[in-house]
Scaffold this motif. Structure first.
Motif, mmCIF file in Angstrom:
data_model
loop_
_atom_site.group_PDB
_atom_site.id
_atom_site.type_symbol
_atom_site.label_atom_id
_atom_site.label_comp_id
_atom_site.label_asym_id
_atom_site.label_seq_id
_atom_site.Cartn_x
_atom_site.Cartn_y
_atom_site.Cartn_z
ATOM 1 N N ASP B 134 0.818 -1.218 0.000
ATOM 2 C CA ASP B 134 0.000 0.000 0.000
ATOM 3 C C ASP B 134 0.846 1.260 0.000
ATOM 4 O O ASP B 134 0.466 2.277 -0.584
ATOM 5 C CB ASP B 134 -0.946 0.010 1.206
ATOM 6 C CG ASP B 134 -2.143 -0.901 0.995
ATOM 7 O OD1 ASP B 134 -2.314 -1.859 1.774
ATOM 8 O OD2 ASP B 134 -2.898 -0.659 0.038
ATOM 9 N N HIS B 135 1.990 1.199 0.650
ATOM 10 C CA HIS B 135 2.880 2.364 0.659
ATOM 11 C C HIS B 135 3.352 2.656 -0.766
ATOM 12 O O HIS B 135 3.388 3.815 -1.202
ATOM 13 C CB HIS B 135 4.064 2.134 1.591
ATOM 14 C CG HIS B 135 5.040 3.277 1.597
ATOM 15 N ND1 HIS B 135 4.741 4.505 2.154
ATOM 16 C CD2 HIS B 135 6.291 3.395 1.088
ATOM 17 C CE1 HIS B 135 5.770 5.322 1.994
ATOM 18 N NE2 HIS B 135 6.731 4.672 1.345
ATOM 19 N N LEU B 136 3.688 1.591 -1.505
ATOM 20 C CA LEU B 136 4.116 1.770 -2.886
ATOM 21 C C LEU B 136 2.972 2.260 -3.759
ATOM 22 O O LEU B 136 3.151 3.166 -4.577
ATOM 23 C CB LEU B 136 4.690 0.459 -3.435
ATOM 24 C CG LEU B 136 6.052 0.073 -2.847
ATOM 25 C CD1 LEU B 136 6.387 -1.380 -3.139
ATOM 26 C CD2 LEU B 136 7.160 0.979 -3.375
ATOM 27 N N LEU B 137 1.777 1.704 -3.538
ATOM 28 C CA LEU B 137 0.615 2.157 -4.315
ATOM 29 C C LEU B 137 0.366 3.646 -4.070
ATOM 30 O O LEU B 137 0.012 4.391 -4.993
ATOM 31 C CB LEU B 137 -0.637 1.367 -3.940
ATOM 32 C CG LEU B 137 -0.730 -0.072 -4.431
ATOM 33 C CD1 LEU B 137 -2.067 -0.677 -4.002
ATOM 34 C CD2 LEU B 137 -0.568 -0.178 -5.927
ATOM 35 N N LEU B 138 0.551 4.062 -2.817
ATOM 36 C CA LEU B 138 0.360 5.473 -2.462
ATOM 37 C C LEU B 138 1.367 6.345 -3.190
ATOM 38 O O LEU B 138 1.035 7.365 -3.799
ATOM 39 C CB LEU B 138 0.503 5.646 -0.946
ATOM 40 C CG LEU B 138 0.312 7.052 -0.355
ATOM 41 C CD1 LEU B 138 -1.106 7.550 -0.583
ATOM 42 C CD2 LEU B 138 0.618 7.045 1.138
ATOM 43 N N ARG B 139 2.631 5.917 -3.243
ATOM 44 C CA ARG B 139 3.659 6.697 -3.932
ATOM 45 C C ARG B 139 3.402 6.716 -5.443
ATOM 46 O O ARG B 139 3.600 7.727 -6.110
ATOM 47 C CB ARG B 139 5.051 6.142 -3.635
ATOM 48 C CG ARG B 139 5.488 6.392 -2.199
ATOM 49 C CD ARG B 139 6.920 5.954 -1.940
ATOM 50 N NE ARG B 139 7.892 6.884 -2.529
ATOM 51 C CZ ARG B 139 9.207 6.702 -2.490
ATOM 52 N NH1 ARG B 139 9.694 5.621 -1.895
ATOM 53 N NH2 ARG B 139 10.039 7.579 -3.036
ATOM 54 N N PHE B 140 2.971 5.587 -5.991
ATOM 55 C CA PHE B 140 2.674 5.519 -7.422
ATOM 56 C C PHE B 140 1.483 6.397 -7.775
ATOM 57 O O PHE B 140 1.445 7.035 -8.828
ATOM 58 C CB PHE B 140 2.377 4.074 -7.852
ATOM 59 C CG PHE B 140 3.547 3.149 -7.795
ATOM 60 C CD1 PHE B 140 3.342 1.772 -7.742
ATOM 61 C CD2 PHE B 140 4.846 3.612 -7.782
ATOM 62 C CE1 PHE B 140 4.416 0.889 -7.681
ATOM 63 C CE2 PHE B 140 5.934 2.751 -7.724
ATOM 64 C CZ PHE B 140 5.722 1.376 -7.675
ATOM 65 N N PHE B 141 0.510 6.451 -6.871
ATOM 66 C CA PHE B 141 -0.666 7.286 -7.102
ATOM 67 C C PHE B 141 -0.282 8.755 -7.023
ATOM 68 O O PHE B 141 -0.675 9.567 -7.865
ATOM 69 C CB PHE B 141 -1.770 6.938 -6.092
ATOM 70 C CG PHE B 141 -3.056 7.702 -6.282
ATOM 71 C CD1 PHE B 141 -3.843 8.050 -5.187
ATOM 72 C CD2 PHE B 141 -3.509 8.059 -7.543
ATOM 73 C CE1 PHE B 141 -5.038 8.741 -5.350
ATOM 74 C CE2 PHE B 141 -4.703 8.762 -7.718
ATOM 75 C CZ PHE B 141 -5.466 9.103 -6.612
ATOM 76 N N LYS B 142 0.535 9.118 -6.044
ATOM 77 C CA LYS B 142 1.011 10.492 -5.929
ATOM 78 C C LYS B 142 1.729 10.901 -7.220
ATOM 79 O O LYS B 142 1.545 12.012 -7.733
ATOM 80 C CB LYS B 142 1.946 10.641 -4.729
ATOM 81 C CG LYS B 142 2.676 11.999 -4.722
ATOM 82 C CD LYS B 142 3.752 12.076 -3.654
ATOM 83 C CE LYS B 142 4.887 13.036 -4.049
ATOM 84 N NZ LYS B 142 4.455 14.412 -4.312
ATOM 85 N N ASN B 143 2.534 9.997 -7.748
ATOM 86 C CA ASN B 143 3.264 10.243 -8.993
ATOM 87 C C ASN B 143 2.293 10.590 -10.127
ATOM 88 O O ASN B 143 2.504 11.559 -10.879
ATOM 89 C CB ASN B 143 4.100 9.010 -9.330
ATOM 90 C CG ASN B 143 4.627 8.992 -10.760
ATOM 91 O OD1 ASN B 143 3.913 8.641 -11.693
ATOM 92 N ND2 ASN B 143 5.889 9.382 -10.929
ATOM 93 N N LYS B 144 1.221 9.844 -10.236
ATOM 94 C CA LYS B 144 0.243 10.094 -11.290
ATOM 95 C C LYS B 144 -0.489 11.419 -11.056
ATOM 96 O O LYS B 144 -0.761 12.165 -12.001
ATOM 97 C CB LYS B 144 -0.762 8.941 -11.383
ATOM 98 C CG LYS B 144 -0.124 7.619 -11.834
ATOM 99 C CD LYS B 144 -1.168 6.512 -11.892
ATOM 100 C CE LYS B 144 -0.606 5.210 -12.399
ATOM 101 N NZ LYS B 144 0.250 4.503 -11.418
#
Lengths: 403, 403
Positions: B134-144
């Motif tokens: 989830d931490h990675l998903l959060l960072r990937f979402f922030k990136n988008k």
């Protein structure tokens, strides 16, 4: 015969001149629009679905609809000042002039500026201690992205520490500050804690109410000015105007933070000022109450204490009301056909109709619900609530919004 | 003396008429702008910083800059059709007409429509199995969210399952479909897997290249048409035009999915078509290759196989290049003063200058980097890479973007 050519020339010229003056005046009045439209690169008068092409306008399209992202004139702005830094230790001066100058050089950002809001939120850099923490942060972030998409606000999620020593709640100040510098096109910066969610997707912040103020926070004036309570307001959600006033205010406010030599002293002062303050260390929320109490003319008069709607709402207070609110809204929709009508996400034309039902009633959806004390990420929740009650509440509130 | 009044009247009237015709023609040519400006509620000619008020324009401001969110005329649109559902089993008909009709009734959304992109991404509903998932998903979402904010795209993160049986990669189709229905104002929907990140924040998708196409995907025509390889393209990132063609295409494409009775059969057919297909079950990517091979006229001719830039880039291929790319970019910035100039986030006027350096070079930043096979959320990564190599790569790539 008189000189026909001579007299017809002189008697024709004045009406021609008059007509031309009318034409030119019209042209001049619309010059900014014309200039704007003609210098924008992608002027089009056709609307192409990819299947069919339609001519919509008989004249130039309003290509000024978009920001001009590629226009950056050579004239220097504050960005070209080598002394400009994003860090908190270098005070900014003359920001209103600098911002105005930048806007004048990038005029496509001017229309609509008085209502332009940028939402800033964030969390710690590394993964959460609490196993489900990041999942909750993801859902809370999605919630904010949804609200911003619907209302045309920009949003930025900050997970970098702008100042190594300004940890936890203090980190919001350098975040907001850096955002102001990077986004001169934004009139208002809205800070929202990671654990604050939007629970009324339709509600539009009444910015016109704050036209004479530079900072908006939810609270109760009596609790602040009479009771001197540290919970007379909540610093988890606020609006701050992109202005020199804001930079000056943030300099003073952050001056109570852990990166300063006066941090300990401020802890004492704040506990002395707000007798009900629970934690010993200097915190941003009590700091804000302090500035309202002690420096009313300088800061207080420009800070709007909003108690008319839940700009920030305490989750425990809100939780019990959710079922009744849902019932009431469903009841209204059953009776009012216009409110059952489906529509594109970007079209929200029914607020006026809803207002007729909601005005003065106590069951309006809370604008924002804030899970104060739950600490979904660190897991070190306030002793008042169990971790499970926090998790259940978050689930319930997130479902309430989704439906 | 001739009748002076008579002759001066008739000799004056023509030039006056001529002048008036000029004036009226000008007025008529700009009528759409005038109408649009005058009927918009918030016409203003002042620019208020909250501190000072300035008159910017001598005429009406282009208040048409914003969408009109509250205007929803009573005339029925497709939203009023009781048979309209967001679910995949009900095919949509005449979408191009329905969309055009909606746009005509909500004209503030027309200007700029040909370039309007909505990014759709998403992940499973519940928390990730993998601890840091989830931490990675959060960072990937922030990136988008960052990329979309910079380029003015809307973004939606979908974590609800639109169809209970369309799991994992099949879930993207009902997501995209529902988004098209809810966002008739968007011309292009861009799907990006949760584990695909933007690694060139400045790069703008060359939409004009796709004006005769309805679907864009990264791939290599030879690998598709000659080798019939299931990895001849990657379905993790694609652009699809909001059109009837897209609905028809998605009906056929999703017809190979797990919610259909033909799911098993499609598994066989796809393995038969692409001999290098590794997994037995029918998947969306091989399905896409199949449609390109077998139904070229119907679908293939409208699908653009983009191999000119990394619309989607395989992380393993990209990882080793990152250091050299960073060196090259730094080198260019050292030598080109104009490219070192700081600017507001929303101003990106330097792409033309950069292009002079990047054109034809092999060290352009990859537009998107996709962590295929890493499965940050479920943790069931492709046997080819260790979990640690995936995590290290993600960290490296995310840092590359942040700098």
């Amino acid at each position: 015969m008189p000189n026909q050519t001579g007299s017809s020339f002189s008697s024709n010229i004045i009406p021609i001149i008059a007509g031309t003056i009318v034409a030119l005046s019209l042209f001049w009045a619309f010059r900014p629009i014309i200039t704007f439209t003609f210098t924008s690169p992608n002027t089009t008068t056709t609307f192409n679905t990819g299947v069919n092409t339609y001519n919509i306008f008989s004249g130039p399209t309003i290509s000024g609809h978009e920001f001009n992202h590629t226009h950056d004139p050579p004239e220097p702005t504050f960005y070209d000042d080598p002394d400009l830094t994003y860090t908190i230790n270098n005070p900014i001066k003359n920001w209103d002039e600098k911002r105005r100058e930048w806007l004048w050089l990038h005029p496509s950002f001017i229309p609509g500026i008085e209502k332009r809001v940028m939402l800033v939120t964030g969390s710690q850099t590394g993964p959460c201690h609490n196993p489900v923490g990041d999942h909750l942060l993801l859902r809370f972030f999605k919630n904010k992205v949804d609200y911003c998409r619907i209302h045309g606000y920009d949003i930025i999620y900050n997970n970098l520490l702008f100042h190594p020593k300004m940890f936890t709640y203090w980190a919001k100040i350098p975040s907001v500050r850096a955002t102001m510098l990077a986004h001169p096109e934004a009139e208002w910066i809205m800070w929202a804690d990671a654990d604050a969610v939007f629970t009324d997707m339709d509600f539009k912040i009444p910015l016109q109410r704050y036209k004479n103020h530079n900072f908006v926070v939810h609270g109760w004036p009596d609790l602040i000015y009479k009771n001197k309570s540290w919970t007379g307001l909540n610093a988890g959600v606020f609006l701050i105007r992109n202005s020199q006033w804001a930079f000056d205010f943030m300099d003073v406010w952050s001056g109570m933070g852990p990166q300063t030599p006066n941090y300990e002293k401020w802890g004492e002062i704040l506990r002395e000022t707000c007798k009900d303050k629970t934690k010993p260390e200097s915190d941003d929320q009590t700091g804000l109450v302090y500035l309202l109490l002690k420096e009313k003319e300088k800061w207080g008069d420009k800070i709007y204490i909003e108690d008319g709607y839940y700009l920030e709402g305490y989750w425990k207070e809100i939780l019990g009301k959710l079922e009744r609110i849902t019932e009431k809204y469903n009841g209204v929709m059953k009776s009012e056909r216009g409110l059952r009508r489906r529509h594109a996400e970007k079209v929200r034309g029914y607020s006026a109709l809803w207002e007729a039902y909601l005005e003065g009633e106590g069951w309006r959806r809370p604008f924002m619900t804030h899970f104060t004390g739950c600490q979904p990420c660190s897991g070190t929740h306030n002793g008042l609530y169990t971790r499970q009650s926090c998790l259940d509440a978050m689930e319930k509130v997130l479902n309430f919004v989704d439906n």
